[in-house]
Scaffold this motif. Structure first.
Motif, PDB file in Angstrom:
ATOM      1  N   ALA A 193     -21.208 -58.096  45.510  1.00  0.00           N
ATOM      2  CA  ALA A 193     -20.774 -59.104  44.538  1.00  0.00           C
ATOM      3  C   ALA A 193     -20.611 -60.482  45.164  1.00  0.00           C
ATOM      4  CB  ALA A 193     -19.457 -58.669  43.878  1.00  0.00           C
ATOM      5  N   ILE A 194     -20.388 -60.555  46.476  1.00  0.00           N
ATOM      6  CA  ILE A 194     -20.263 -61.859  47.136  1.00  0.00           C
ATOM      7  C   ILE A 194     -21.589 -62.603  47.028  1.00  0.00           C
ATOM      8  CG2 ILE A 194     -19.776 -63.058  49.300  1.00  0.00           C
ATOM      9  CD1 ILE A 194     -18.131 -60.613  50.161  1.00  0.00           C
ATOM     10  N   ASP A 195     -22.655 -61.952  47.474  1.00  0.00           N
ATOM     11  CA  ASP A 195     -23.979 -62.582  47.409  1.00  0.00           C
ATOM     12  C   ASP A 195     -24.405 -62.846  45.979  1.00  0.00           C
ATOM     13  OD1 ASP A 195     -24.398 -62.824  50.084  1.00  0.00           O
ATOM     14  OD2 ASP A 195     -25.652 -61.057  50.302  1.00  0.00           O
ATOM     15  N   GLU A 196     -23.985 -62.009  45.046  1.00  0.00           N
ATOM     16  CA  GLU A 196     -24.378 -62.205  43.650  1.00  0.00           C
ATOM     17  C   GLU A 196     -23.877 -63.541  43.104  1.00  0.00           C
ATOM     18  OE1 GLU A 196     -23.295 -58.841  41.296  1.00  0.00           O
ATOM     19  OE2 GLU A 196     -24.480 -57.445  42.490  1.00  0.00           O
ATOM     20  N   VAL A 197     -22.819 -64.054  43.691  1.00  0.00           N
ATOM     21  CA  VAL A 197     -22.286 -65.357  43.276  1.00  0.00           C
ATOM     22  C   VAL A 197     -22.860 -66.487  44.131  1.00  0.00           C
ATOM     23  CG1 VAL A 197     -20.205 -66.789  43.103  1.00  0.00           C
ATOM     24  CG2 VAL A 197     -20.146 -64.405  42.346  1.00  0.00           C
ATOM     25  N   VAL A 198     -22.867 -66.317  45.468  1.00  0.00           N
ATOM     26  CA  VAL A 198     -23.092 -67.470  46.342  1.00  0.00           C
ATOM     27  C   VAL A 198     -24.485 -67.561  46.956  1.00  0.00           C
ATOM     28  CG1 VAL A 198     -20.629 -67.572  46.903  1.00  0.00           C
ATOM     29  CG2 VAL A 198     -22.174 -66.317  48.423  1.00  0.00           C
ATOM     30  N   TYR A 199     -25.251 -66.451  47.007  1.00  0.00           N
ATOM     31  CA  TYR A 199     -26.550 -66.495  47.689  1.00  0.00           C
ATOM     32  C   TYR A 199     -27.511 -67.449  46.982  1.00  0.00           C
ATOM     33  CZ  TYR A 199     -30.840 -64.985  50.047  1.00  0.00           C
ATOM     34  OH  TYR A 199     -32.010 -64.953  50.774  1.00  0.00           O
ATOM     35  N   ALA A 200     -28.073 -68.375  47.728  1.00  0.00           N
ATOM     36  CA  ALA A 200     -29.024 -69.389  47.255  1.00  0.00           C
ATOM     37  C   ALA A 200     -28.381 -70.412  46.329  1.00  0.00           C
ATOM     38  CB  ALA A 200     -30.235 -68.759  46.559  1.00  0.00           C
ATOM     39  N   ASN A 201     -27.186 -70.137  45.851  1.00  0.00           N
ATOM     40  CA  ASN A 201     -26.465 -71.076  44.992  1.00  0.00           C
ATOM     41  C   ASN A 201     -25.556 -71.980  45.815  1.00  0.00           C
ATOM     42  OD1 ASN A 201     -27.598 -69.891  42.656  1.00  0.00           O
ATOM     43  ND2 ASN A 201     -26.001 -68.326  42.610  1.00  0.00           N
TER      44      ASN A 201
END
Length: 484
Positions: A43-51
């Protein structure tokens, strides 16, 4: 003519004013923190990855490796030295410059002895990282590794700054097209477009990630328009409702998520593990827990990968064989603790697994855990017998070479395979090793391999640019826009 032209201009202006620039994305799980370099939750990457955060390289929507903060790179003839050229004019969201020293800091921190990086093994082969100048980084390896650009594309390898890294868990500071605005814990994370972004500005000006754990509430939120898109929709049984409604688009793709019944190899004997694997009816779990969405797997590898080997027959559903293996095991009748994290595939699948194990004489005690509890007790503490989880990291069979990993598989032969794989550059050689590795963990019944998680998403039909597949665990908003 003048009247007609004026009317057209008015209509054009009205359409431009009506163009929506904010979006609300639904997620079932709330991240425990917002630092992908210090946490294991998808869920961490689902929010912040590439964003919010970017690495030297990144995954594209088709799984390809693309330039990110590094515009290009080259490797020496012996495969030991990689030189990355950084983009100029990149700043962190606090206004500080991003340069080669930040890359050195990031990679040295990730591979340090006291590193808390969940994928520290990605950096094991790095012997040194040095800043040649402000925009050039040289990485020296202890052995050739053609996978280095792939490893550096993971969320665990995003570039952070020493000035802000201490606060990234709750107030992340990256270099991406969106900057952190707010986190109302238990409800939402808000991002806004970063005016100083080095690349092409996103079409969206604001993004809200709304956390809705209950599948029924997720359905209601989509239907009411409280959520614009739910890229990983938790109630696949309701997808037909959305397909019949022209307001919505249903997006079904594949993920890197190997969904497994993980077993504590330090506690469960090989005979007991074999009994469990043959007690599992994968199709019944896919139909009952996922409403038919999912592909059966017999090892820890994605079926869409060209090196995949179909080993489902090696652990076929066979209750008689399961009972025979159970009789030869040291099982004493105690209930095995089946620890289930929040996702529907785990909670629903866990009930079916418990029933299937009961049929061969293995009792279970189901314990439903919140995500933070699961990470602490199961992933870090290794205090469990069985658990169901989807491993969404790309091409991560190398985790089986880590004896301290949560399912505690310790096999010298497999570890040697992974060392051989790291040193191999020839695609045919790598393919052969990967196939042997898949066969090895299947034969050892390390875990019971259930299915490859499907990506079942729902979105407002006017939204374009959401990923159909999930080559990594991300909700990349860089190409998302409203069409009307």
């Amino acid at each position: 003519m003048l009247i007609r032209t004026t009317a057209i201009l008015a209509l054009t202006a009205s359409a431009a004013l009506a163009q929506q620039t904010d979006i609300t994305i639904g997620m079932q799980l709330e991240p425990p923190n917002l630092d992908p370099t210090g946490g294991a939750a998808a869920a961490i990457d689902e929010v912040v990855y590439a964003n919010v955060f970017e690495g030297l390289t990144r995954f594209g929507p088709d799984g390809s490796i693309l330039p990110a903060l590094a515009s290009d790179w080259e490797v020496s003839e012996d495969g030991l030295t990689w030189t990355f050229t950084l983009r100029e004019g990149v700043t962190f969201h606090d206004g500080t410059a991003m340069d080669a020293e930040d890359v050195v800091f990031t990679l040295d921190r990730a591979r340090a002895e006291d590193s808390t990086n969940a994928q520290k093994a990605l950096f094991d082969g790095i012997e040194s990282v040095e800043a040649v100048d402000a925009t050039t980084v040289r990485i020296t390896l202890s052995a050739p590794n053609g996978n280095l650009p792939f490893n550096l594309a993971w969320g665990d390898a995003v570039i952070v700054a020493p000035e802000s890294v201490g606060a990234n868990a709750t107030a992340p500071v990256g270099t991406g097209p969106f900057e952190f605005a707010d986190w109302v814990q238990g409800d939402r994370v808000e991002l806004v477009a970063y005016d100083g972004y080095w690349g092409e500005a996103p079409a969206l000006e604001r993004a809200t990630f709304k956390f809705i754990s209950d599948p029924n509430a997720a359905f209601a939120a989509m239907m009411a328009g409280d959520v614009d898109a739910f890229p990983n929709f938790p109630a696949p049984e309701t997808l037909a409702n959305f397909e019949a409604d022209p307001r919505f688009a249903v997006i079904v793709g594949s993920t890197e998520g190997e969904t497994i019944l993980a077993m504590n190899n330090a506690e469960l004997s090989p005979e007991l593990r074999r009994a469990i694997t043959h007690a599992i009816d994968r199709e019944a779990i896919i139909d009952g827990a996922m409403f038919g969405f999912g592909t059966p797997i017999g090892t820890h590898f994605a079926p869409h990968n060209p090196d995949y080997v179909d080993l489902t027959g090696e652990s076929a559903f066979d209750p008689d064989m399961a009972r025979e293996a159970l009789a030869a095991s040291d099982y004493d009748g105690r209930p095995l603790r089946l620890m289930l994290p929040p996702p529907a595939y785990a909670r629903r699948g866990g009930e079916i697994v418990a029933s299937q194990l009961r049929d061969i004489g293995v009792e279970t005690e189901i314990q439903n855990l919140e995500w933070a509890q699961w990470l602490e007790q199961v992933f870090r503490g290794k205090d469990f017998d069985l658990t169901i989880v989807s491993h969404t990291e790309p091409a991560d069979i190398n985790i089986y070479a880590r004896p301290d990993y949560y399912f505690q598989y310790d096999d010298a032969e497999f570890q040697a395979m992974m060392e051989e794989l790291s040193a191999a550059a020839d695609p045919a050689t790598r393919s052969t090793i990967l196939k042997r590795a898949q066969e090895k963990i299947a034969a050892d019944d390390v875990n019971a391999y259930l299915f490859q998680l499907a990506k079942t998403g729902v979105a407002n039909a006017a939204i374009e640019g959401l990923w159909e597949n999930s080559p990594t665990q991300a909700n990349d908003l860089t190409g998302v826009r409203w069409t009307q």
